[in-house]
Design an enzyme around this catalytic site. Structure first.
Site, short mmCIF file in Angstrom:
data_model
loop_
_atom_site.label_atom_id
_atom_site.label_comp_id
_atom_site.label_asym_id
_atom_site.label_seq_id
_atom_site.Cartn_x
_atom_site.Cartn_y
_atom_site.Cartn_z
N LYS A 93 -9.65 4.45 2.99
CA LYS A 93 -8.56 4.68 3.94
C LYS A 93 -8.59 6.14 4.37
O LYS A 93 -8.84 7.03 3.53
CB LYS A 93 -7.23 4.34 3.24
CG LYS A 93 -6.00 4.39 4.13
CD LYS A 93 -4.76 3.99 3.33
CE LYS A 93 -3.50 3.94 4.16
NZ LYS A 93 -2.33 3.51 3.37
N SER A 168 0.15 -0.33 5.49
CA SER A 168 -0.51 0.59 6.38
C SER A 168 -2.04 0.61 6.21
O SER A 168 -2.74 1.08 7.11
CB SER A 168 0.03 2.00 6.17
OG SER A 168 -0.23 2.44 4.84
N SER A 192 1.63 -1.00 0.90
CA SER A 192 0.51 -0.82 1.85
C SER A 192 -0.86 -1.25 1.35
O SER A 192 -1.80 -1.28 2.15
CB SER A 192 0.43 0.63 2.30
OG SER A 192 1.37 0.84 3.31
N1 GLN Z 1 5.39 -0.41 5.08
C1 GLN Z 1 5.99 0.59 4.24
C2 GLN Z 1 6.36 1.78 5.08
O1 GLN Z 1 6.23 1.69 6.25
C3 GLN Z 1 5.08 0.94 3.12
C4 GLN Z 1 4.00 1.84 3.52
C5 GLN Z 1 3.08 2.20 2.39
O2 GLN Z 1 3.07 1.57 1.34
N2 GLN Z 1 2.35 3.27 2.62
O3 GLN Z 1 6.78 2.78 4.61
#
Ligand code: GLN
Length: 512
Positions: A93, A168, A192
């Site tokens: 990532k 994400s 994420s």
């Molecule tokens: N979807 C969650 C957010 O928008 C989690 C994101 C993540 O785990 N980085 O914050």
């Protein structure tokens, strides 16, 4: 041998072929590289790939030189790695640093930033012999659940190119699902790793807070962030974690634990284990097809001799509100460092200092990141701190206590990873709350610092459904054991989405 089918294999299967010399490391690399070159124009999982001629060393994603660990790396303690991933190509990532390769976090504000050092996770994979294929797309600064908040382009779900891969870490999930990487790393602050893994039909782990070093991971919300793997099956997840986990003196939140051989936990024995099925995870808002797939998996688990009982995590419904105060609060502080002075993008023109900060940040950050910074600054401000931030911290304690009470009765918890299967591109972009609700079953696990494993357990409308197993702190060996048993009993391991380079070429022609 022909390299045609290599990319469809798991890490363990590939290692086996390499050991028997049925295939060489270069052939494995070339097979992944070629598949990615043909397929990624459709899926768009990667932000940085090596140049078309490929390379001998995986350290050249984006064309940087394969020279050592860069300026910050010398003198670091040697890493004690518990698994060989020799010649296994992986994707990273784009919020983890690799010396000499751009790191954008999916944001314009990091344009041109090239880290001078490696993340510890990358060093550990290097020490295990893995090769970096490229860096993957993500929601900007890991804020999002669909990959659509990337400043560059959205990634598509390999199971259906009109759907999101989740986020994400959507690029990492899509890359593994489409066999464009043997495994990948993501980060999980509220879901994420697990949510995109569920949407793309792969295995994903959010490790216990502190188990994997975060040195070199760009911080989003420091009390929640963890790095975790995406793999094609549970065995691979245990192998990758055996290379990744372990104490790191460079990360003050790293747990003082020695490396573990997680592969040793891969025994399909669940007889007598006790599981809680939180009723809050199976109620309103969950798609019928998701519920049915989870219920089937529970039945299979009982058939293996485990005991599953309904239980309650009464503060579940406060999770989203609590997370969306704490995470933005921490993000607003962490993102203050992107001011146009130290990293990446700087606004053009002549500006006074304050104006330069403001213009750089206005131009460099996207709308979701700005929304989080504003929420975070607001909940931390003098007049509102007690009402929001402090109260959220208290509720966080209640969420943790829910889990403590559950683990006094059960070995692990079982439930859906997400309320729905993958949704259409664009479906939630105008409704941030609807987007946030994707994380309702994943973010309590981050609030409590627990490990959560997701594995595909069935299909709804032809799309994969993720089953989440939640364990007590450092309960990863148990999660692997249960996941491994279930994967065998369900007969769903390394499922393949209906994409192929030739299909990609056909639909490309169809589109033109
Ligand atoms: N979807 C969650 C957010 O928008 C989690 C994101 C993540 O785990 N980085 O914050």
């Amino acid at each position: 041998m022909s390299t045609g089918g290599i990319t469809s294999l798991t890490v363990a299967e590939t290692l086996d072929k390499l050991r028997r010399r049925e295939v060489s490391g270069d052939e494995v690399w070339r097979a992944y590289h070629e598949r990615t070159q043909t397929l990624d124009p459709q899926i768009k999982a990667y932000l940085h790939l090596p140049p078309p001629e490929g390379s001998r060393s995986g350290r050249t994603a984006g064309g940087a030189s394969p020279a050592g660990y860069g300026a910050g790396g010398e003198g670091l303690p040697p890493v004690d790695v518990h698994a060989s991933l020799q010649d296994i190509p992986y994707a990273l990532k784009d919020n983890m640093c690799v010396a000499g390769i751009p790191c954008t976090c999916g944001s314009r504000i990091l344009e041109g930033y090239v880290p001078p050092y490696d993340a510890t996770a990358v060093r550990r994979l290097d020490a295990a012999g893995a090769r970096l294929l490229g860096k993957t797309n993500m929601d900007e600064f890991a804020m999002g659940s669909s990959c659509e908040h990337s400043a560059f382009f959205p990634t598509r779900n390999p199971w259906n190119l009109d759907l999101v891969p989740g986020g994400s870490s959507g690029g990492s999930a899509a890359a593994v699902a489409a066999d464009m990487a043997a495994f990948a790393l993501g980060s999980d602050t509220g879901g994420s790793v697990r949510q995109p893994a569920a949407f793309c039909g792969v295995v994903g782990l959010k490790p216990t807070y502190g188990l994997v070093s975060r040195y070199g991971l760009v911080a989003f919300a420091s009390s929640l962030d963890q790095i975790g793997p995406f793999t094609k099956d549970v065995t691979d997840c245990a192998l990758v974690m055996s290379a990744l986990a372990g104490h790191d003196p460079l990360d003050s939140t790293s747990a003082p634990r020695t490396a573990t051989d997680y592969a040793a936990s891969l025994r399909p024995e669940v007889k007598g284990l006790r599981f809680g099925l939180p009723r809050e995870y199976m109620g309103e808002g969950i798609q019928p097809g998701v519920r049915a797939a989870v219920e089937d998996a529970v039945e299979v688990l009982c058939g293996l001799g485990a005991v599953v009982e309904e239980c309650s995590l009464p503060h579940t419904s406060y999770g989203v509100a609590t997370y969306y105060i704490i995470a933005p609060a921490e993000a607003s502080a962490n993102l203050a460092r992107f001011d146009g002075m130290r990293y990446g993008y700087r606004a053009k023109g002549n500006h006074e200092l304050q104006e330069l900060y403001e213009t750089t940040r206005s131009e460099g950050f996207g709308p979701e990141v700005k929304r989080r910074i504003m929420i975070g600054t607001y909940v931390l401000s003098a007049g509102y701190y007690d009402a929001y931030y402090l109260r959220a911290q208290r509720v966080r304690t209640l969420v943790k206590r829910d889990f403590e009470a559950a683990f006094a009765r059960f070995d692990a918890l079982i439930g859906p990873t997400t309320p729905t299967v993958a949704f259409a591109l664009g479906a939630n972009m105008d409704d941030p709350l609807q987007m946030y609700l994707n994380d309702v079953f994943t973010l309590p696990v981050n609030l409590a610092g627990l490990p959560g494993l997701t594995l595909p357990c069935g299909f709804a409308d032809g799309l994969p459904v993720g089953l989440q197993l939640i364990g007590p702190h450092f309960g990863e060996p148990l999660l692997f054991r249960v996941g491994y048993a279930l994967e065998g009993a369900l007969g769903i391991r390394n499922p393949k989405p209906p994409v192929s380079p030739s299909a990609a070429a056909v639909s490309e022609r169809g589109a033109s």
